[in-house]
Each structure stands twice: as structure tokens, then as C-alpha cells.
Design a protein around this motif. Structure first.
Motif, PDB file in Angstrom:
ATOM      1  N   ALA A  22      34.905  33.838  34.913  1.00 39.78           N
ATOM      2  CA  ALA A  22      36.210  34.093  35.531  1.00 39.78           C
ATOM      3  C   ALA A  22      37.105  34.930  34.596  1.00 39.78           C
ATOM      4  O   ALA A  22      37.739  35.895  35.033  1.00 39.78           O
ATOM      5  CB  ALA A  22      36.893  32.762  35.863  1.00 39.78           C
ATOM      6  N   ASN A  23      37.118  34.583  33.306  1.00 43.81           N
ATOM      7  CA  ASN A  23      37.987  35.310  32.366  1.00 43.81           C
ATOM      8  C   ASN A  23      37.510  36.744  32.146  1.00 43.81           C
ATOM      9  O   ASN A  23      38.316  37.663  31.985  1.00 43.81           O
ATOM     10  CB  ASN A  23      38.068  34.569  31.023  1.00 43.81           C
ATOM     11  N   THR A  24      36.192  36.935  32.133  1.00 40.27           N
ATOM     12  CA  THR A  24      35.675  38.301  31.939  1.00 40.27           C
ATOM     13  C   THR A  24      36.019  39.167  33.149  1.00 40.27           C
ATOM     14  O   THR A  24      36.465  40.316  33.003  1.00 40.27           O
ATOM     15  CB  THR A  24      34.146  38.276  31.718  1.00 40.27           C
ATOM     16  N   ILE A  25      35.828  38.616  34.342  1.00 35.35           N
ATOM     17  CA  ILE A  25      36.135  39.406  35.546  1.00 35.35           C
ATOM     18  C   ILE A  25      37.620  39.744  35.593  1.00 35.35           C
ATOM     19  O   ILE A  25      38.016  40.867  35.914  1.00 35.35           O
ATOM     20  CB  ILE A  25      35.662  38.662  36.817  1.00 35.35           C
ATOM     21  N   GLU A  26      38.443  38.786  35.215  1.00 30.18           N
ATOM     22  CA  GLU A  26      39.896  39.034  35.169  1.00 30.18           C
ATOM     23  C   GLU A  26      40.207  40.214  34.237  1.00 30.18           C
ATOM     24  O   GLU A  26      40.973  41.116  34.587  1.00 30.18           O
ATOM     25  CB  GLU A  26      40.573  37.750  34.640  1.00 30.18           C
ATOM     26  N   ALA A  27      39.573  40.196  33.064  1.00 28.57           N
ATOM     27  CA  ALA A  27      39.811  41.280  32.091  1.00 28.57           C
ATOM     28  C   ALA A  27      39.305  42.618  32.640  1.00 28.57           C
ATOM     29  O   ALA A  27      39.962  43.654  32.470  1.00 28.57           O
ATOM     30  CB  ALA A  27      39.118  40.950  30.765  1.00 28.57           C
ATOM     31  N   LEU A  28      38.157  42.608  33.316  1.00 25.55           N
ATOM     32  CA  LEU A  28      37.608  43.866  33.859  1.00 25.55           C
ATOM     33  C   LEU A  28      38.496  44.420  34.971  1.00 25.55           C
ATOM     34  O   LEU A  28      38.696  45.628  35.079  1.00 25.55           O
ATOM     35  CB  LEU A  28      36.180  43.643  34.385  1.00 25.55           C
ATOM     36  N   LYS A  29      39.037  43.512  35.795  1.00 19.52           N
ATOM     37  CA  LYS A  29      39.899  43.951  36.904  1.00 19.52           C
ATOM     38  C   LYS A  29      41.162  44.624  36.383  1.00 19.52           C
ATOM     39  O   LYS A  29      41.737  45.470  37.048  1.00 19.52           O
ATOM     40  CB  LYS A  29      40.290  42.753  37.777  1.00 19.52           C
ATOM     41  N   ASN A  30      41.609  44.207  35.186  1.00 20.35           N
ATOM     42  CA  ASN A  30      42.810  44.826  34.615  1.00 20.35           C
ATOM     43  C   ASN A  30      42.557  46.266  34.193  1.00 20.35           C
ATOM     44  O   ASN A  30      43.478  47.044  34.033  1.00 20.35           O
ATOM     45  CB  ASN A  30      43.297  44.036  33.393  1.00 20.35           C
ATOM     46  N   LYS A  31      41.270  46.611  33.978  1.00 20.19           N
ATOM     47  CA  LYS A  31      40.974  47.955  33.472  1.00 20.19           C
ATOM     48  C   LYS A  31      40.373  48.875  34.539  1.00 20.19           C
ATOM     49  O   LYS A  31      40.591  50.071  34.512  1.00 20.19           O
ATOM     50  CB  LYS A  31      40.022  47.813  32.279  1.00 20.19           C
ATOM     51  N   TYR A  32      39.587  48.283  35.449  1.00 14.89           N
ATOM     52  CA  TYR A  32      38.846  49.107  36.411  1.00 14.89           C
ATOM     53  C   TYR A  32      39.275  48.790  37.844  1.00 14.89           C
ATOM     54  O   TYR A  32      39.678  47.665  38.139  1.00 14.89           O
ATOM     55  CB  TYR A  32      37.342  48.844  36.285  1.00 14.89           C
ATOM     56  N   THR A  33      39.100  49.784  38.721  1.00 19.90           N
ATOM     57  CA  THR A  33      39.509  49.576  40.116  1.00 19.90           C
ATOM     58  C   THR A  33      38.340  49.144  40.996  1.00 19.90           C
ATOM     59  O   THR A  33      38.511  48.926  42.193  1.00 19.90           O
ATOM     60  CB  THR A  33      40.078  50.886  40.707  1.00 19.90           C
ATOM     61  N   MET A  34      37.141  49.067  40.406  1.00 19.65           N
ATOM     62  CA  MET A  34      35.980  48.682  41.218  1.00 19.65           C
ATOM     63  C   MET A  34      36.149  47.271  41.779  1.00 19.65           C
ATOM     64  O   MET A  34      36.926  46.477  41.275  1.00 19.65           O
ATOM     65  CB  MET A  34      34.717  48.658  40.357  1.00 19.65           C
ATOM     66  N   ASN A  35      35.327  46.972  42.785  1.00 21.34           N
ATOM     67  CA  ASN A  35      35.316  45.629  43.341  1.00 21.34           C
ATOM     68  C   ASN A  35      34.286  44.805  42.553  1.00 21.34           C
ATOM     69  O   ASN A  35      33.099  45.104  42.587  1.00 21.34           O
ATOM     70  CB  ASN A  35      34.948  45.739  44.824  1.00 21.34           C
ATOM     71  N   PHE A  36      34.758  43.796  41.825  1.00 17.67           N
ATOM     72  CA  PHE A  36      33.836  42.967  41.037  1.00 17.67           C
ATOM     73  C   PHE A  36      33.471  41.709  41.818  1.00 17.67           C
ATOM     74  O   PHE A  36      34.359  40.912  42.157  1.00 17.67           O
ATOM     75  CB  PHE A  36      34.467  42.580  39.695  1.00 17.67           C
ATOM     76  N   ARG A  37      32.193  41.533  42.113  1.00 17.21           N
ATOM     77  CA  ARG A  37      31.744  40.330  42.809  1.00 17.21           C
ATOM     78  C   ARG A  37      31.106  39.404  41.774  1.00 17.21           C
ATOM     79  O   ARG A  37      30.070  39.729  41.195  1.00 17.21           O
ATOM     80  CB  ARG A  37      30.728  40.734  43.902  1.00 17.21           C
ATOM     81  N   GLY A  38      31.731  38.263  41.514  1.00 19.53           N
ATOM     82  CA  GLY A  38      31.229  37.320  40.526  1.00 19.53           C
ATOM     83  C   GLY A  38      30.440  36.195  41.174  1.00 19.53           C
ATOM     84  O   GLY A  38      30.872  35.643  42.199  1.00 19.53           O
TER      85      GLY A  38
END
Ligand SMILES: C[S@@+](CC[C@H](N)C(=O)[O-])C[C@H]1O[C@@H](n2cnc3c(N)ncnc32)[C@H](O)[C@@H]1O
Length: 294
Positions: free
Chosen positions: A117-133
Motif C-alpha cells: 500500500a505504501n509503495t503504491i501510494e508513493a508511485l501514484k505521487n510521481k506517475y499518472t499511470m493506473n497502478f493495480r495492486g
């Protein structure tokens, strides 16, 4: 939206990812509440929104208290530097030149879910892609916490030897302080996907190791065999370490003792000794291995 409703929506949207662990056939969501395969094996979505794919019950040392302590330790920031490192590895070795608009990330042996959850949160702050965890763990108590805490991720109770997802679906797979199954990792990774494995180095929680395993062969830990096993199965494209210390009060020291398998089979006298010694900082010494398919 309630976590369980969010989970049902996510599961329906991603139903093509699922594979029946009993017969390896496709699975479809039926009536919004169950996943049913072509051979009619049925897996219900729980009240909190996770799916239990386990075929047999398991008996391990892990329990609810351990995962609750792990969850609190993560919330106190003990693993923040690890998350920053994982995020930067994902950035460098996958996302920087990636043209995909949607990225599937699976955490195998995710425990109570905070790292994913924390990694996806950090990635969402930088990238606009849709991250499916997506996270799987063999322990129901871990997945119960994950599904309660982090509603926008798909959580499954499942054995990493029978990962309930179709082949070649994952851009990124995490395997953090958890056993591996490389034939499954080879099966589920996309052609250019990456696996990030995090393992302890010899000084990880060394303050506890020195007290618990004083004068035994467990006082020194080596991860050489784990790294060799990785390199026998995947191509290593990066190997790096981080080492830091975290300050602790007594409450957090107790939680660290409760969250680590290092405490298993240690006498209550030694646990008390560690508490009495008022350890006020703990060492986090980690090795990160990034691999791709050969
Ligand atoms: C030390 S914990 C690490 C959990 C989590 N990755 C973390 O760092 O907090 C190891 C995890 O591996 C899980 N595990 C062990 N064997 C497994 C298996 N065969 N399939 C799935 N998970 C497994 C355990 O239930 C446990 O949650």
C-alpha cells in the motif's frame, strides 16, 4: 465507498487476472459475491472484501498479534527508507521508460499489506499511470488486516506455490522477507517484468539477534544461499543494500520483538532480558535484488 464494496468492484474489473488454483481454469465473478471457475470451484468474497483461495488449512507460527505489531511498526515509519528504496528501484528499472498506462503489481507474501500500500501510494505521487495492486499471503489473519486497512488493493489468502493468477500478467512482483517460488514467479511475470526481493543482511535487528542467539550458530546470519537461489532462477540486474538505525521507545521495542520471527523459540527470559536492556535503537540492514526473466 465501504472497503468490501470497493473490493467487489475491483475484483469484477480485474476478473480476467484470476486463475483457479484447483484446476488452473479461468474464473468469473458470479452475482458480485463469488469467483467460480469453469469446473465450478467456488471462492467467496469475504465480508471485508478478500478472497480465500487456500485449498488446505495451514499451521504456521504467524498469528494475529504478529501482524498487528507489524502493522503498527510500519505506521511508526520503521520501514519508510525501505519503501523509498523499493520505489526508486521500480522507477529506475521499470517505470522510467515504460509506455504502459496500467501497471499490475503483485506482493507475494504481503503480510498485513503496508509495504504494498505504501509503495503504491508513493508511485501514484510521481506517475499518472493506473497502478493495480494485488497482495497474497498464506495467513488469513494477515489478509484480514490488509483488507480492513487498505481498500483499494485486491487481497487474497493464497499459497505462493499456487498463485491464483493467470500467467504473464504482472509488471512488478514484490517478495519482501518472504519465501520464494521461482517457477511461479517465472510463470506470472510479463516478458519484461521485474521481481524485487528484499532480504535481511547480517546486521538486520542485530541488537535482538545478539541477545536471543548469544553463542549459538544462529547469532550470525548469512543471506548468500538466498541470493544464489535467486541468481539460479532469474537474471539479476541490480543488487544493493541499505543500512540505517531507528530510535525506539519501550512500546516500539515490544512491537518489534512481537513482529519478528527471530523471537520464535526464544525463551521468555531472553525476551525479558532484551526488554530490560532498554535497547533504544535498532538496525535495519537490507539487501534488495532486482531480477528479470532469463
Ligand atoms: C516475515 S513475514 C513478511 C510479511 C511482509 N512481506 C512484511 O514484510 O511485513 C513472511 C510472510 O510470508 C508469508 N508466507 C509464508 N509462506 C507462504 C506461502 N507458502 N505462501 C504465501 N505466503 C507465505 C507469511 O504468512 C508471512 O506473512
Amino acid at each position: 465507498m465501504k472497503n468490501s464494496d470497493l473490493a467487489k468492484t475491483l475484483i469484477k474489473q480485474n476478473e480476467k487476472l484470476f486463475l483457479c488454483p484447483k484446476c488452473n481454469k479461468n474464473i468469473r465473478v458470479i452475482n458480485g459475491k463469488s469467483l467460480v471457475c469453469k469446473s465450478k470451484h467456488c471462492f467467496d468474497i469475504s465480508k471485508t472484501g478478500y478472497i480465500n483461495f487456500l485449498l488446505n488449512s495451514v499451521d504456521t507460527h504467524y498469528d494475529k498479534k504478529l501482524f498487528e505489531s507489524r502493522n503498527k511498526v510500519c505506521k511508526q515509519g520503521v520501514f519508510d527508507q525501505m519503501i523509498t528504496k523499493i520505489t526508486s528501484l521500480v522507477d529506475t528499472y521499470y517505470l522510467k521508460d515504460c509506455k504502459e498506462s496500467s501497471i499490475n503489481i503483485l506482493d507475494v507474501g504481503c503480510g498485513e499489506g503496508s509495504h504494498l500500500a505504501n509503495t503504491i501510494e508513493a508511485l501514484k505521487n510521481k506517475y499518472t499511470m493506473n497502478f493495480r495492486g494485488l497482495g497474497i499471503d498464506i495467513e488469513k489473519e494477515a489478509i484480514k488486516i490488509a483488507s480492513r486497512e487498505y481498500g483499494d488493493i485486491i487481497w487474497c489468502v493464497a499459497d505462493l506455490a499456487k498463485i491464483p493468477f493467470m500467467s504473464k500478467q504482472f509488471d512488478i512482483v514484490f517478495n519482501i522477507f518472504t519465501p520464494s517460488n521461482y517457477s511461479q514467479f517465472n510463470r506470472i511475470l510479463k516478458k519484461d517484468g521485474i521481481l524485487i526481493k528484499v532480504i535481511p543482511n547480517s546486521n538486520y535487528l542485530v541488537e535482538l539477534r545478539n541477545i536471543f542467539y548469544d553463542d549459538t550458530d544462529k547469532q550470525k546470519y548469512s543471506n548468500e544461499k538466498v541470493i544464489k537461489h535467486f541468481s539460479d532462477n532469474l537474471r539479476i540486474i541490480e543488487q544493493d543494500n541499505i543500512l540505517y538505525t531507528v530510535e525506539l521507545d519501550r512500546e516500539n521495542l515490544e512491537r518489534i520483538i512481537q513482529m519478528t520471527p527471530l523471537s520464535w523459540e526464544v525463551s521468555s527470559e531472553k525476551i525479558q532480558k532484551a526488554l530490560d536492556m532498554k535497547i533504544d535503537s535498532i538496525t535495519i540492514d537490507l539487501c534488495f535484488i532486482v531480477g528479470t526473466l532469463r
